[in-house]
Design a protein around this motif. Structure first.
Motif, short mmCIF file in Angstrom:
data_model
loop_
_atom_site.label_atom_id
_atom_site.label_comp_id
_atom_site.label_asym_id
_atom_site.label_seq_id
_atom_site.Cartn_x
_atom_site.Cartn_y
_atom_site.Cartn_z
N SER A 268 0.85 -1.20 0.00
CA SER A 268 0.00 0.00 0.00
C SER A 268 0.87 1.24 0.00
O SER A 268 1.92 1.27 0.65
N LEU B 114 -9.63 -4.04 -6.18
CA LEU B 114 -10.45 -4.74 -7.19
C LEU B 114 -10.29 -6.25 -7.08
O LEU B 114 -9.89 -6.93 -8.02
N ASN C 178 -4.55 0.99 6.73
CA ASN C 178 -5.04 -0.19 7.44
C ASN C 178 -4.03 -1.34 7.45
O ASN C 178 -3.80 -1.96 8.50
N THR C 179 -3.44 -1.62 6.30
CA THR C 179 -2.51 -2.76 6.20
C THR C 179 -1.25 -2.47 7.01
O THR C 179 -0.76 -3.34 7.75
N THR D 75 -6.03 -6.38 3.90
CA THR D 75 -7.20 -5.65 4.43
C THR D 75 -8.07 -5.21 3.26
O THR D 75 -7.57 -5.00 2.15
N THR D 76 -9.36 -5.08 3.54
CA THR D 76 -10.32 -4.70 2.51
C THR D 76 -11.48 -3.98 3.17
O THR D 76 -11.69 -4.10 4.38
N GLY E 212 -14.66 -4.75 2.20
CA GLY E 212 -15.61 -5.84 2.43
C GLY E 212 -15.37 -7.08 1.58
O GLY E 212 -15.58 -8.20 2.03
N SER E 213 -14.88 -6.89 0.35
CA SER E 213 -14.80 -8.04 -0.55
C SER E 213 -13.36 -8.34 -0.96
O SER E 213 -12.47 -7.52 -0.79
N VAL F 233 -6.67 -4.96 -0.52
CA VAL F 233 -7.40 -5.54 -1.66
C VAL F 233 -7.72 -4.41 -2.63
O VAL F 233 -8.34 -3.41 -2.26
N ARG G 167 -0.11 3.97 1.28
CA ARG G 167 -0.43 4.71 2.51
C ARG G 167 0.07 3.96 3.75
O ARG G 167 0.21 2.74 3.71
C1 LIG Z 1 -7.90 1.06 -5.93
C2 LIG Z 1 -8.68 0.47 -4.80
C3 LIG Z 1 -9.39 -0.68 -5.00
C4 LIG Z 1 -10.12 -1.25 -3.96
N1 LIG Z 1 -10.82 -2.39 -4.19
C5 LIG Z 1 -11.56 -2.93 -3.21
C6 LIG Z 1 -12.35 -4.10 -3.44
O1 LIG Z 1 -12.30 -4.70 -4.50
N2 LIG Z 1 -13.13 -4.55 -2.44
C7 LIG Z 1 -13.18 -3.93 -1.24
O2 LIG Z 1 -13.96 -4.36 -0.40
N3 LIG Z 1 -12.41 -2.86 -0.97
C8 LIG Z 1 -11.61 -2.34 -1.92
N4 LIG Z 1 -10.84 -1.24 -1.65
C9 LIG Z 1 -10.69 -0.76 -0.26
C10 LIG Z 1 -9.37 -1.21 0.36
O3 LIG Z 1 -9.10 -2.56 0.12
C11 LIG Z 1 -9.34 -1.02 1.88
O4 LIG Z 1 -9.73 0.27 2.23
C12 LIG Z 1 -7.97 -1.35 2.45
O5 LIG Z 1 -8.08 -1.59 3.82
C13 LIG Z 1 -6.98 -0.23 2.19
O6 LIG Z 1 -5.74 -0.60 2.75
P1 LIG Z 1 -4.63 0.49 3.12
O7 LIG Z 1 -5.26 1.44 4.12
O8 LIG Z 1 -3.53 -0.29 3.72
O9 LIG Z 1 -4.23 1.17 1.86
C14 LIG Z 1 -10.12 -0.64 -2.68
C15 LIG Z 1 -9.37 0.52 -2.47
C16 LIG Z 1 -8.66 1.09 -3.52
C17 LIG Z 1 -7.86 2.34 -3.28
#
Ligand SMILES: Cc1cc2nc3c(=O)[nH]c(=O)nc-3n(C[C@H](O)[C@H](O)[C@H](O)COP(=O)(O)O)c2cc1C
Length: 248
Positions: free
Chosen positions: A10, A86, A15-16, A119-120, A122-123, A84, A12
């Motif tokens: 990531s 996409l 979360n991860t 981390t995600t 939801g999906s 996660v 940022r």
């Molecule tokens: C480009 C992009 C794609 C994402 N795709 C999904 C997804 O397919 N499903 C989902 O539930 N969240 C999705 N998210 C949300 C992130 O997975 C989630 O907020 C994650 O915890 C972010 O991690 P980070 O804070 O370490 O960057 C997406 C976020 C971004 C920026």
């Protein structure tokens, strides 16, 4: 003191990253140091697709990838961590993984436990963690489990139990019982190495893997080893073997 290296996919410190910080604190309690490599801070060029790394042993590109690969080779254990995007890992960590293609043919991370983190909102958690665990298998490493969080349990702190297997394998990697999938993957890698490339054949022979059923003299899971061994022998019979006797 044992050393673990985490790859963060990531951009940022979100979360991860925060899960990694919690894991770092738990590891420190067990005298294990964790270094987090934030991949977005490094130059990681797209794989050129030439497969020179596989055939000749070195990459034609010049960037930070060899240095990161070296850090993984030197580490006692590894954490692969990605948000996660996409339904899958982020592009940055995937681009790095693509560049490690030679490790499929000449594994360099054997006997190293790998913990996968994602981390995600939801999906896509299951597919992403499963992909990262499969990468660990492709590298010949040990699968030390997975930690995942969604928006529903993001606040839940990483618990000792979630890293227990990782810690145990850091101490005693050969206690690991490979899965049937890993044993068959080993046989596929071995068959390719012993039939397609002199460089790979020499590497596998030098590591004494050519006559083994896994990357170390594994006495566990005898039934699974019998199945994978039979599949491997059949594969090599059909492909034509080079330079070595294959017996289990
Ligand atoms: C480009 C992009 C794609 C994402 N795709 C999904 C997804 O397919 N499903 C989902 O539930 N969240 C999705 N998210 C949300 C992130 O997975 C989630 O907020 C994650 O915890 C972010 O991690 P980070 O804070 O370490 O960057 C997406 C976020 C971004 C920026």
């Amino acid at each position: 003191m044992k050393k673990v290296v985490a790859l963060l996919g990531s951009k940022r410190r979100g979360n991860t990253y925060h899960l990694l910080i919690q894991i770092k604190a738990l590891l420190a309690e067990n005298d294990v140091d964790l270094e987090i490599i934030e991949l977005y801070r490094f130059e990681i060029k797209d794989c050129a697709g030439c497969t020179v790394c596989v055939s000749k042993g070195s990459c034609i590109l010049s960037d930070d990838v060899p240095q990161i690969m070296e850090q993984l080779v030197k580490a006692d254990g590894i954490i692969l961590a990605s948000p996660v995007y996409l339904q899958q890992v982020s592009g940055k960590i995937k681009t790095f993984i693509d560049r490690t293609c030679s490790w499929y043919h000449r594994p360099a991370l054997t006997k190293k436990p790998i913990l996968c983190v994602a981390t995600t909102k939801g999906s896509g958690l299951k597919a992403t963690l499963s992909y990262l665990q499969n990468v660990a298998t492709q590298w010949g490493a040990l699968n030390a489990g997975a930690i995942g969080r969604t928006i529903f349990n993001l606040e839940k702190h990483v618990g000792k139990r979630e890293i227990a297997k990782f810690l145990q394998l850091l101490d005693d990697p050969e206690s690991y019982a490979p899965t049937l999938h890993q044993l068959i993957e080993f046989e596929v890698q071995k068959s390719l190495a012993l039939t397609l490339s002199e460089l790979d054949t020499a590497y596998w022979n030098a590591h004494n893997w050519s006559n083994q059923s896994y990357f170390y003299p594994c006495k566990r899971v005898p039934f699974k080893r019998a199945i994978s061994g039979a599949i491997g022998n059949l594969m090599r019979k059909r492909m034509g073997k080079r330079n070595t006797d294959i017996s289990h």
